[in-house]
Design a protein around this motif. Sequence first.
Motif, short mmCIF file in Angstrom:
data_model
loop_
_atom_site.label_atom_id
_atom_site.label_comp_id
_atom_site.label_asym_id
_atom_site.label_seq_id
_atom_site.Cartn_x
_atom_site.Cartn_y
_atom_site.Cartn_z
N ASP A 289 49.79 21.02 -7.91
CA ASP A 289 49.56 22.24 -7.14
C ASP A 289 48.26 22.17 -6.35
OD1 ASP A 289 51.89 23.34 -8.02
OD2 ASP A 289 50.98 24.57 -9.59
N GLY A 290 48.35 22.61 -5.07
CA GLY A 290 47.21 22.60 -4.18
C GLY A 290 46.60 23.97 -3.96
N GLY A 291 46.07 24.19 -2.76
CA GLY A 291 45.21 25.33 -2.51
C GLY A 291 45.82 26.53 -1.83
N PHE A 292 47.12 26.55 -1.58
CA PHE A 292 47.73 27.74 -0.98
C PHE A 292 48.02 28.77 -2.06
CE2 PHE A 292 49.61 25.82 3.19
CZ PHE A 292 48.31 25.57 3.61
N ALA A 293 47.00 29.18 -2.77
CA ALA A 293 47.11 30.16 -3.85
C ALA A 293 45.75 30.82 -4.02
CB ALA A 293 47.55 29.50 -5.15
N GLU A 294 45.75 31.98 -4.66
CA GLU A 294 44.49 32.70 -4.87
C GLU A 294 43.58 31.95 -5.83
OE1 GLU A 294 45.71 37.34 -4.25
OE2 GLU A 294 46.40 36.36 -6.09
N GLN A 295 44.16 31.26 -6.80
CA GLN A 295 43.38 30.47 -7.74
C GLN A 295 44.05 29.11 -7.94
OE1 GLN A 295 42.90 32.64 -11.40
NE2 GLN A 295 41.39 34.05 -10.55
N MET A 296 43.24 28.13 -8.34
CA MET A 296 43.76 26.79 -8.59
C MET A 296 42.98 26.15 -9.72
SD MET A 296 43.87 23.41 -6.13
CE MET A 296 42.26 22.87 -6.67
N THR A 297 43.68 25.49 -10.63
CA THR A 297 43.03 24.74 -11.71
C THR A 297 42.80 23.32 -11.24
OG1 THR A 297 44.07 26.11 -13.41
CG2 THR A 297 43.22 23.96 -14.09
N VAL A 298 41.57 22.87 -11.32
CA VAL A 298 41.21 21.51 -10.91
C VAL A 298 41.41 20.58 -12.10
CG1 VAL A 298 39.39 20.01 -10.01
CG2 VAL A 298 39.56 22.38 -9.24
N ARG B 289 41.29 17.61 -14.87
CA ARG B 289 40.15 16.89 -15.47
C ARG B 289 39.88 15.57 -14.75
NH1 ARG B 289 40.91 12.87 -18.78
NH2 ARG B 289 43.06 13.57 -19.15
N GLU B 290 40.95 14.87 -14.31
CA GLU B 290 40.75 13.57 -13.68
C GLU B 290 39.91 13.67 -12.41
OE1 GLU B 290 44.87 13.43 -15.66
OE2 GLU B 290 43.59 14.87 -14.63
N LEU B 291 40.08 14.76 -11.65
CA LEU B 291 39.30 14.90 -10.42
C LEU B 291 37.80 15.03 -10.72
CD1 LEU B 291 41.44 17.27 -8.15
CD2 LEU B 291 41.00 14.83 -7.86
N LEU B 292 37.46 15.72 -11.79
CA LEU B 292 36.05 15.83 -12.15
C LEU B 292 35.50 14.49 -12.63
CD1 LEU B 292 37.12 18.90 -12.34
CD2 LEU B 292 35.14 19.25 -13.81
N GLU B 293 36.31 13.77 -13.41
CA GLU B 293 35.85 12.48 -13.91
C GLU B 293 35.64 11.48 -12.78
OE1 GLU B 293 38.88 11.43 -16.66
OE2 GLU B 293 38.07 12.65 -18.29
N LEU B 294 36.45 11.56 -11.72
CA LEU B 294 36.31 10.65 -10.58
C LEU B 294 35.21 11.06 -9.61
CD1 LEU B 294 40.12 10.15 -9.80
CD2 LEU B 294 38.56 8.41 -10.70
N ARG C 215 45.66 30.60 -16.03
CA ARG C 215 45.22 30.30 -17.40
C ARG C 215 43.74 29.94 -17.38
NH1 ARG C 215 44.62 24.73 -18.14
NH2 ARG C 215 45.62 23.42 -16.55
N GLN C 216 43.16 29.98 -18.54
CA GLN C 216 41.80 29.52 -18.68
C GLN C 216 41.77 28.00 -18.59
OE1 GLN C 216 38.90 31.24 -18.92
NE2 GLN C 216 40.14 33.07 -18.51
N PRO C 217 40.75 27.43 -17.97
CA PRO C 217 40.71 25.96 -17.84
C PRO C 217 40.62 25.29 -19.20
CG PRO C 217 38.64 26.95 -17.12
CD PRO C 217 39.59 28.08 -17.32
N ALA C 218 41.34 24.22 -19.37
CA ALA C 218 41.30 23.42 -20.59
C ALA C 218 40.01 22.60 -20.61
CB ALA C 218 42.53 22.51 -20.64
N PRO C 219 39.67 21.97 -21.74
CA PRO C 219 38.48 21.12 -21.77
C PRO C 219 38.48 20.09 -20.66
CG PRO C 219 39.31 21.47 -23.99
CD PRO C 219 40.32 22.08 -23.06
N GLY C 220 37.35 19.99 -19.95
CA GLY C 220 37.22 19.04 -18.85
C GLY C 220 37.71 19.54 -17.52
N GLU C 221 38.28 20.74 -17.44
CA GLU C 221 38.81 21.29 -16.20
C GLU C 221 37.90 22.41 -15.69
OE1 GLU C 221 43.61 20.72 -17.00
OE2 GLU C 221 42.68 22.69 -17.22
#
Length: 510
Positions: free
Chosen positions: A275-284, A286-291, A182-188
């Motif tokens: 969900d972690g990184g054993f995939a072709e794509q991963m959505t990060v 919002r909390e990780l960016l804020e921290l 999916r497309q990243p949501a606001p803040g992701e």
Amino acid sequence: MGGKDGRHRGPGLRSRGRRLGRPPVAETRWRTRPRPASARARTTGARPGSGRTARAPRARYATRGRRSPTGRPSRPSWYATPSRRSIGPPDAGSSTPTPPHGASRGSPSSSGSPPPTNRRPRHERRGRSPPPRGRRRRPGGATRHVRQERAILRRGARGGSRVRATIFHRPGQVSVEERATRQPAPGELRLRIAAAALCASDVRVYRGEKYALPGVVPGHELAGVVDAVGEGVDDYAAGDRVVICPIIACGRCRFCARGRRNRCASRRTLGYDLDGGFAEQMTVPRELLELGHVLRVPPSLPLEVAAIAEPVACTLNSLDLLGVRPGSSLAILGAGPMGLLHLLIGRASGAAPIVVSEPVAERREIARRWGADIVVDPESEDLEASVRAQTDGYGADAVAVSVGVARLATQALQIASRQGVVNLFAGFPPGATIPLDLNALHYAEIVLSGSQNATTEQYRRAVALLSALPQVSELITHRYGIEQAPEAYASRLQLSGLKSLVEFPGVDGR
């Protein structure tokens, strides 16, 4: 007075009458035409002699802009017709008594009028079982945060692409399946994963010794390239090369206030809870960016090496706890990937002498090549005698147990110096115990501790340190594509090589 649905409620039923403790007055001057029986509010009775009055129940299809089964706008229950509003005690001259207590909904009233016609409940109309009552958590179900994230993923996947991902189902079972993006949501932001390494903790989850959410994508040691950013994300752009500190912390508890987010009371971790990184794509999230847990990678550092930032940060946390400084004697039990990182970073920190204990010959050879002063085979040599010979009989100032074998904790206490520090770096099987001589700790003033993961600052130090440690790339001995990711677990279970890496060629552009 306004109701929750935004309609004027008048001075009657739900407001003034109940607040003043007397039967509310039936207000009918706003009523212009009778409602159809299918959408009409039904009366409920009051227990005779209880002093309570009967009330009109809230309409089934009232409020929130929904429409009744007839297609007309729904009205709240207080907007019922006078003929159906059996509120308060009947008038003295009235021949219509109050319905008896316990009368079922839809049963004929005492006046003999037929029951109102009602539509069946939604689950019956759709041929489904009735919904559970109360806020029950489904057995083995996901947490609220994970259910919300998966719901967002399902909604955003309409018309989106599909990627391949490794899924953990239960201990002993992982598979490679398609997942919607999916497309990243606001803040992701969204990453294209370049490399993700398999950790010993992932192997413990596979064995059933540690918990991870069924259906989650493993992989908390990862590096990738920003593919898309959500609204409001100004610090990152498509094409940025980053690594992730996989911890989502609350930011408010006392551990977070001290900068120890890895000890947050409500911590969640990628690869276990999300969900972690054993995939072709991963959505990060919002909390990780804020921290501030998304860290840029220097242009000179390959992303396959940058994926090792998480174990390097954990090793820095261990060595900081052990108090290793120039001249400290260091003993390392186990020369797997984490033991060798203790050796490599301990040597860079000025520790000497360094003694490594390892039963596998291939790993002993790597330890010698990376600068260990003494390498011991514990199955054929006396470890305690070797350590004391290198430390003038004192023992090691710092002892790191990098393998989750309980008997090694006992050995660590035997080879530690007075006022030495022993760190149980590795995780152990559930219920693992050892016999402990408490006086040995008391009179020698030995500190016994453990460490797990790392702080944000230690992650930043790890990214900077990786460029100065070219030997780290030698830890990667097995490489797999996403379709062969389950084989990475098999190689680690067999103690084959050192670090297993799931890589996605072409993402790094090197």
